[in-house]
Motif scaffolding. Structure first.
Motif, PDB file in Angstrom:
ATOM      1  N   ALA A 139      -9.803  -2.961  -7.806  1.00  0.00           N
ATOM      2  CA  ALA A 139      -8.704  -3.702  -7.165  1.00  0.00           C
ATOM      3  C   ALA A 139      -7.878  -2.733  -6.337  1.00  0.00           C
ATOM      4  CB  ALA A 139      -7.837  -4.391  -8.209  1.00  0.00           C
ATOM      5  N   ARG A 140      -7.210  -3.282  -5.311  1.00  0.00           N
ATOM      6  CA  ARG A 140      -6.340  -2.494  -4.442  1.00  0.00           C
ATOM      7  C   ARG A 140      -5.014  -3.223  -4.260  1.00  0.00           C
ATOM      8  NH1 ARG A 140     -11.456  -2.194  -2.136  1.00  0.00           N
ATOM      9  NH2 ARG A 140     -12.246  -0.070  -1.725  1.00  0.00           N
ATOM     10  N   TYR A 141      -3.925  -2.441  -4.218  1.00  0.00           N
ATOM     11  CA  TYR A 141      -2.597  -3.010  -4.036  1.00  0.00           C
ATOM     12  C   TYR A 141      -1.801  -2.122  -3.086  1.00  0.00           C
ATOM     13  CZ  TYR A 141      -3.967  -5.489  -8.278  1.00  0.00           C
ATOM     14  OH  TYR A 141      -4.653  -6.239  -9.197  1.00  0.00           O
ATOM     15  N   ASP A 142      -1.067  -2.741  -2.186  1.00  0.00           N
ATOM     16  CA  ASP A 142      -0.193  -1.982  -1.294  1.00  0.00           C
ATOM     17  C   ASP A 142       0.965  -1.382  -2.090  1.00  0.00           C
ATOM     18  OD1 ASP A 142      -1.726  -2.637   0.923  1.00  0.00           O
ATOM     19  OD2 ASP A 142      -0.521  -4.419   1.399  1.00  0.00           O
ATOM     20  N   VAL A 143       1.337  -0.156  -1.727  1.00  0.00           N
ATOM     21  CA  VAL A 143       2.485   0.518  -2.341  1.00  0.00           C
ATOM     22  C   VAL A 143       3.526   0.721  -1.248  1.00  0.00           C
ATOM     23  CG1 VAL A 143       3.285   2.627  -3.465  1.00  0.00           C
ATOM     24  CG2 VAL A 143       1.084   1.644  -4.100  1.00  0.00           C
ATOM     25  N   PRO A 144       4.761   0.252  -1.454  1.00  0.00           N
ATOM     26  CA  PRO A 144       5.742   0.204  -0.366  1.00  0.00           C
ATOM     27  C   PRO A 144       6.519   1.490  -0.140  1.00  0.00           C
ATOM     28  CG  PRO A 144       6.684  -0.781  -2.312  1.00  0.00           C
ATOM     29  CD  PRO A 144       5.272  -0.400  -2.673  1.00  0.00           C
ATOM     30  N   GLY A 145       5.952   2.635  -0.481  1.00  0.00           N
ATOM     31  CA  GLY A 145       6.659   3.890  -0.289  1.00  0.00           C
ATOM     32  C   GLY A 145       5.844   5.050  -0.796  1.00  0.00           C
ATOM     33  N   ILE A 146       6.482   6.211  -0.921  1.00  0.00           N
ATOM     34  CA  ILE A 146       5.803   7.442  -1.321  1.00  0.00           C
ATOM     35  C   ILE A 146       5.500   7.402  -2.817  1.00  0.00           C
ATOM     36  CG2 ILE A 146       5.980   9.944  -1.416  1.00  0.00           C
ATOM     37  CD1 ILE A 146       7.985   9.757   0.910  1.00  0.00           C
ATOM     38  N   PRO A 147       4.239   7.520  -3.238  1.00  0.00           N
ATOM     39  CA  PRO A 147       3.892   7.458  -4.671  1.00  0.00           C
ATOM     40  C   PRO A 147       4.557   8.571  -5.470  1.00  0.00           C
ATOM     41  CG  PRO A 147       1.941   7.170  -3.312  1.00  0.00           C
ATOM     42  CD  PRO A 147       3.045   7.603  -2.394  1.00  0.00           C
TER      43      PRO A 147
END
Length: 343
Positions: free
Chosen positions: A128-136
């Protein structure tokens, strides 16, 4: 020799030189693919099979310069500074448990980088893949592998100051149900429902029951350890001045970084362990400021990253406040001890 003949000789020579150059590059590349890679003074690394189901292994992000930088790399847990097996899977942050991994990645774009979280199976295949809205920033998986969590900076890029904003997400790896932010949960502070526009959450760590978790809440200039309930979707404050908690394998203690008065503003933390029953705090024998979410190797030992020549090195320290800190691996970050129960 005529001009035409000279031109033919020159063209032929150039073709031969190009062929020799291409052959040399291909030969060197083939040799590079076959041999172990080792930067002078750095660890030896070779491509091979990396599995989250392997017993007695530590997997981490390799920071050594070379063709395997940023790849997930495996070593025997008993020999963390030994030769490394590289996976070709690149991550900025990583964690694994229960045969499931979470890998936070950077995607390079023409204007700016974007980020995503990928869920990995035991053979490091993406499920699965999910967008991350900033710096991990942080990543965790529940002991069973059922849940994964990650934190990202969506404003600012450091926990040291106060001008930053984070987003902590939790996903059910079986159903794919995503909670994009813990801000959707009800916060209970001092026995009452608490609302604050400045509330930030980060550093999720899971218990073994696939229901309970812990995290950091920041609001009005203070931080708190909160206990989360995935079913009731609540977050209840437990103890003040706790950041980046990490639950022990036996579920009785939390390791964390605590802001200590008198330390520099850019390095304000000291490692502590909190007994969840008595709420007694124990300072650990690491004198340096640690900006990391420590990992429990077992019920008695913590592993964490500190800045090093390649970006980060891994250190270990006893969890009871005794002993002293020691380095166990250079050029490494985001460790996970696989095929055993830790959150």
């Amino acid at each position: 020799m005529t001009l035409r003949t000279r031109l033919l000789v020159l063209v032929s020579a150039l073709v031969v030189l190009a062929g020799v150059g291409t052959a040399s590059v291909l030969h060197a590349s083939a040799r590079a693919d076959r041999r172990d890679h080792a930067v002078p003074g750095g660890p030896r690394i070779a491509t091979g099979q990396v599995a989250l189901s392997a017993r007695g292994r530590m997997i981490f992000r390799n920071m050594a310069w070379g063709p395997h930088r940023d790849e997930l790399t495996s070593v025997p847990a008993s020999d963390p500074s030994g030769p490394r097996t590289a996976s070709k899977v690149k991550c900025l942050r990583f964690y694994a448990a229960g045969g499931t991994g979470v890998c936070l990645q950077s995607l390079h774009g023409p204007v700016q980088d974007t980020y995503r979280a990928v869920i990995l199976d035991s053979r490091l295949r993406v499920t699965a893949r999910y967008d991350v809205p900033g710096i991990p920033s942080r990543a965790r998986v529940s002991p069973s592998g059922r849940y994964a969590a990650w934190t990202a900076f969506v404003g600012g890029d450091s926990y040291a100051g106060t001008n930053f904003s984070t987003r902590a997400a939790v996903v059910d790896t079986r159903t794919g149900r995503l909670t994009p932010s813990l801000e959707a949960f009800r916060v209970v502070k001092d026995g009452r429902t608490y609302h604050a526009a400045d509330a930030n959450f980060w550093g999720v760590t899971f218990a073994a029951d696939d229901r309970t978790f812990y995290a950091t809440l920041a609001t009005h200039g203070s931080t708190y350890l909160v206990r989360g309930d995935l079913r009731a979707r609540t977050l209840t404050t437990v103890h003040p001045n706790v950041e980046c908690p990490s639950l022990s394998p036996d579920g009785t203690r939390v390791a964390y970084k605590k802001r200590v008065k008198g330390l520099p503003k850019d390095a304000p933390w000291h490692l502590y362990v909190l007994n969840l029953r008595t709420l007694r705090e124990t300072p650990l024998a690491e004198p340096r400021s640690v900006d990391d979410q420590a990992v429990w190797r077992d019920d008695h030992t913590l592993v964490y990253a500190l800045p090093g020549d390649y970006g980060a090195d891994l250190y270990t320290v006893p969890s009871d406040g005794t002993g002293k800190a020691r380095r166990i691996s250079t050029a490494a970050v985001s460790p996970a001890y696989v095929n055993r129960s830790t959150g």
